[in-house]
Design a protein around this motif. Structure first.
Motif, short mmCIF file in Angstrom:
data_model
loop_
_atom_site.label_atom_id
_atom_site.label_comp_id
_atom_site.label_asym_id
_atom_site.label_seq_id
_atom_site.Cartn_x
_atom_site.Cartn_y
_atom_site.Cartn_z
N ASN A 1 -4.99 8.14 3.43
CA ASN A 1 -5.64 9.11 4.31
C ASN A 1 -5.32 8.89 5.78
O ASN A 1 -5.65 9.72 6.63
N THR A 2 -4.64 7.77 6.10
CA THR A 2 -4.31 7.50 7.50
C THR A 2 -3.16 6.49 7.58
O THR A 2 -2.78 5.91 6.57
N GLY A 3 -2.63 6.32 8.77
CA GLY A 3 -1.64 5.26 9.01
C GLY A 3 -0.39 5.34 8.17
O GLY A 3 0.15 6.43 7.90
N ILE A 4 0.10 4.18 7.76
CA ILE A 4 1.34 4.09 6.99
C ILE A 4 1.23 4.85 5.67
O ILE A 4 2.18 5.53 5.25
N GLY A 5 0.09 4.77 5.02
CA GLY A 5 -0.09 5.45 3.74
C GLY A 5 0.06 6.96 3.87
O GLY A 5 0.70 7.60 3.05
N LYS A 6 -0.52 7.53 4.92
CA LYS A 6 -0.43 8.97 5.13
C LYS A 6 1.00 9.38 5.46
O LYS A 6 1.51 10.39 4.95
N ALA A 7 1.67 8.59 6.30
CA ALA A 7 3.06 8.88 6.65
C ALA A 7 3.95 8.81 5.42
O ALA A 7 4.87 9.62 5.25
N THR A 8 3.68 7.85 4.54
CA THR A 8 4.45 7.70 3.30
C THR A 8 4.22 8.90 2.39
O THR A 8 5.16 9.48 1.84
N ILE B 1 5.98 6.60 -9.52
CA ILE B 1 6.03 5.66 -8.40
C ILE B 1 4.61 5.29 -7.99
O ILE B 1 3.75 6.17 -7.84
N LEU B 2 4.37 4.01 -7.84
CA LEU B 2 3.07 3.52 -7.35
C LEU B 2 3.31 2.75 -6.06
O LEU B 2 4.08 1.78 -6.04
N ILE B 3 2.68 3.19 -5.00
CA ILE B 3 2.81 2.50 -3.71
C ILE B 3 1.46 1.90 -3.35
O ILE B 3 0.50 2.62 -3.05
N SER B 4 1.38 0.58 -3.43
CA SER B 4 0.14 -0.13 -3.14
C SER B 4 0.06 -0.36 -1.64
O SER B 4 0.44 -1.43 -1.14
N THR C 1 7.36 5.31 11.59
CA THR C 1 8.39 4.27 11.62
C THR C 1 8.04 3.13 10.68
O THR C 1 8.89 2.60 9.97
N GLY C 2 6.75 2.78 10.66
CA GLY C 2 6.31 1.69 9.80
C GLY C 2 6.46 1.99 8.32
O GLY C 2 6.54 1.08 7.49
N ALA C 3 6.51 3.27 7.96
CA ALA C 3 6.62 3.66 6.55
C ALA C 3 8.05 3.66 6.04
O ALA C 3 8.27 3.79 4.82
N GLN C 4 9.03 3.51 6.90
CA GLN C 4 10.43 3.70 6.50
C GLN C 4 10.90 2.71 5.44
O GLN C 4 11.61 3.07 4.50
N ALA D 1 6.49 -3.94 6.71
CA ALA D 1 6.45 -2.72 7.52
C ALA D 1 6.57 -3.01 9.01
O ALA D 1 6.88 -2.12 9.79
N GLY D 2 6.35 -4.25 9.39
CA GLY D 2 6.36 -4.58 10.81
C GLY D 2 4.97 -4.48 11.40
O GLY D 2 3.98 -4.31 10.69
N ILE D 3 4.86 -4.59 12.71
CA ILE D 3 3.57 -4.49 13.39
C ILE D 3 3.34 -3.03 13.75
O ILE D 3 4.01 -2.47 14.62
N VAL D 4 2.41 -2.40 13.06
CA VAL D 4 2.24 -0.95 13.16
C VAL D 4 0.87 -0.60 13.76
O VAL D 4 -0.15 -1.21 13.42
#
Length: 290
Positions: free
Chosen positions: A45-52, A118-121, A236-239, A204-207
């Motif tokens: 719902n937010t952050g890297i997960g939402k971008a992914t 695909i499962l993305i934890s 960028t962190g989701a790449q 993912a790096g520092i996001v």
């Protein structure tokens, strides 16, 4: 005055150099389409997960946002559907801190979905989405190995899954994703007895996400300026996550560590075969596999 301008100009130049060389990381280059594929993204719902989730939706996947907060998740669903043009984006409630919620998620998922590709934890938790997947697979007669750090909780989950599915082909193997030694030992020993395992670990790096909402006001005063200038944005962190999920031809790199959309060598301690062997032997003894 000239000195002040010179210092400011130097700081701006330094930041631009930092941005180009460090903060502007490689992007996932895969053009793989995911039409007909079903994906679960936890904490989407937010952050890297939402971008992914947004990127996967743009590729045509049916994307399930497995989140705890319904209002925030539904808002994310609306955003992703609008930006991607993909209506196959939906929310299913999942609270990874509650086994009851995990069971409910599994039941709901099995009623509505026929596949999981695909499962993305992305979100953390002690119980984990893995139980929902394990319940699905065990119910289909698939041999299931729960790879967890906590043996006691894993054994409780195994008992629940056995009761629910009637399957006895469920095992526990210790795996601590916070330890590269543990991951490496798990992969090497798993492959000795099983035919295939695709496991990719990424950094993912520092996001800059919304994690700062959990800190106090005075901490935000210090964190926010630094985060805005030096942290990566969620897209960028989701790449690297996306690279591991959709890039073709990297199956042979199962078990490897990825950073910046590429395999990265780990330190000597993570390659210590003696330590890895000892860790595995202890895990076998504690789990009753030896």
């Amino acid at each position: 005055m000239f000195t002040v301008l010179l210092i400011c100009g130097g700081l701006v130049a330094f930041y631009l150099l930092l941005y180009v060389t460090v903060l502007r990381l490689p992007k996932c280059q895969s053009t793989t389409k995911l039409h007909g594929k079903t994906v679960i993204v936890t904490g989407a719902n937010t952050g890297i997960g939402k971008a992914t989730a947004l990127d996967l939706a743009k590729r045509g996947a049916r994307v399930i946002l497995a989140c705890r907060d319904e209002s925030r998740a539904q808002a994310a669903v609306t955003d992703i559907q609008r930006e991607s043009g993909n209506k196959e984006v939906l929310y299913m409630h999942l609270d990874l801190a509650s086994l009851k919620s995990v069971r409910s998620f599994a039941e709901n998922f099995l009623k509505k979905e026929s596949r999981l590709d695909i499962l993305i934890s992305n979100a953390g938790g002690n119980t984990g989405i893995g139980k929902a997947t394990a319940l699905d697979l065990a119910g289909r007669g698939v041999r299931v190995i729960l790879a967890c750090r906590n043996q006691k909780k894993a054994e409780a989950a195994i008992n629940d899954i056995k009761k629910a599915t009637g399957s006895n082909d469920i095992l526990f193997m210790e795996l601590d994703l916070g330890s590269l030694k543990s991951v490496r030992a798990f992969v090497e020993n798993f492959l000795k007895s099983e035919s295939r395992l695709d496991l990719l670990i990424n950094n993912a790096g520092i996001v800059k996400t919304e994690l700062s909402r959990h800190v106090s006001l005075w901490q935000k005063v210090f964190i926010e300026p630094v985060a805005r200038l030096l942290f990566l944005d969620p897209k960028t962190g989701a790449q690297t996550t996306l690279h591991c999920a959709v890039q073709e031809g990297i199956e042979h790199l199962s078990g490897r560590y990825f950073s910046c959309c590429a395999v990265e060598e780990v330190g000597a301690k993570a390659k210590d075969d003696a330590v890895a062997k000892k860790l595995w032997e202890v895990s076998e003894r504690l789990s009753g596999l030896s």
